[in-house]
Structure formats: C-alpha cells, structure tokens
Design an enzyme around this catalytic site. Sequence first.
Site, PDB file in Angstrom:
ATOM      1  N   SER A 127       4.004  -0.186  -6.684  1.00 36.66           N
ATOM      2  CA  SER A 127       3.572  -0.586  -8.030  1.00 36.66           C
ATOM      3  C   SER A 127       3.142   0.616  -8.861  1.00 36.66           C
ATOM      4  CB  SER A 127       2.432  -1.605  -7.945  1.00 36.66           C
ATOM      5  OG  SER A 127       2.883  -2.796  -7.346  1.00 36.66           O
ATOM      6  N   GLY A 176       0.794  -1.223   0.000  1.00 36.61           N
ATOM      7  CA  GLY A 176       0.000   0.000   0.000  1.00 36.61           C
ATOM      8  C   GLY A 176       0.824   1.270   0.000  1.00 36.61           C
ATOM      9  N   SER A 191       9.774  -6.935  -0.289  1.00 39.52           N
ATOM     10  CA  SER A 191      11.150  -7.327   0.066  1.00 39.52           C
ATOM     11  C   SER A 191      11.537  -6.780   1.438  1.00 39.52           C
ATOM     12  CB  SER A 191      12.156  -6.903  -1.014  1.00 39.52           C
ATOM     13  OG  SER A 191      11.941  -5.590  -1.474  1.00 39.52           O
TER      14      SER A 191
END
Length: 197
Positions: free
Chosen positions: A39, A35, A106
């Site tokens: 992306s 969130g 990650s």
Amino acid sequence: MDNHIHPTIFKISKKQRSEKLNQTPRLLWFTGLSGSGKSTLANAVESRLFEEGYHTYLLDGDNVRTGLNNDLGFSDEDRIENIRRISEVSKLMMDSGIIVLSAFISPFQKDRELISNLVGEDNYIEIFVDCPIEVCEARDVKGLYAKARKGLIKDFTGIDSPYEEPTNPFLHIHSDREKLNFSVDQIINAVKEKLSF
C-alpha cells in the site's frame, strides 16, 4: 450468461477515452504479504504518476473490504471472490481510460492468472513486493500477525494460509532492502513506456 441479459454497446470506446486522456490504461497489480509495503509503495507510485499528469486510481485491500467486499471473509473461497470482484472493477475503470493501481495480498497464483486473463496480459503489470515474513511481522502496526499466531485470526496469509510467490512478475521489489524512493523510481522508469499512448 443469462439469456435475458444484453450488455449495452457504448458509443464511446475505450480507445477514444484513452486518446482523450492521452494515456494507455493499465493495471499495476502490487502483490505481497501483509506488511510488505504494498500500500505504501502503490500510494507513492500513484502520487508520482498523478504529479506527472497521468489519470490514476488506487484500489487498496482494506478500503475495498470496508465497502464493495464487506460481505467477504478470508476463507480461500472468499479470497478468490474478493480478487475476482476487484479484477472486474479494475477492468471497468481501465475501460474509462484510467490507469489502475491495486494493492492486494492476492496470495494464489491462479487468481493472479485470472486477473491477467480478464484484463488482458498486455494490460496486467504484476509487481511483487517481496519482504521476509519476520520483517513484515516486525512492521505490523495492526498486530495481525501476533493475533494469527495466537489463533485469534484464522486463514492468515503466511501463517496458516499459503502465499504463492509470483514466478515471473514484471517487477520484483525487495522492500526490506530498498529505500521507498528507489523502488518508486524503479517502477516509474519500468512502466512509463507502457503507459504512453
């Protein structure tokens, strides 16, 4: 390595592929909480690079987990393997001369160090997409944080699994404070020199 495995030496080198594409392949690694905007930001950066004539490919967490890594869960071990596989794929794509953008939580520092070691420290461009967890939760259209807080999702980063913030990222983006276009400009201006051949 198994004694029966003998990697092929290719006739065309990474350098030749890079010359053909007139760019230096790098790995732009976007890391941050779910969130945080990884992306969205990676997509916007790739679009800008593509418009400017660069040859790119974006690897995204959810997309990879529906295919290549659909056999992995979210335990610490599976998270580590998820990142290891993505690192290997990124390295192969970079060998083809492509600039790779990867958007993955990650969460562990040692895994991000593994990526850097695998692709080469000069090739690894770490972009920390920083965002307070309360903002990430407010943005959460998938309802993942709510499920994690109810115990319906285990090992969720930021709730019952840690996120280790990068100690020395190439770029530190504050996605809760910056407009998307400002962040994109900041990244493009910072990486362009590294992408030129």
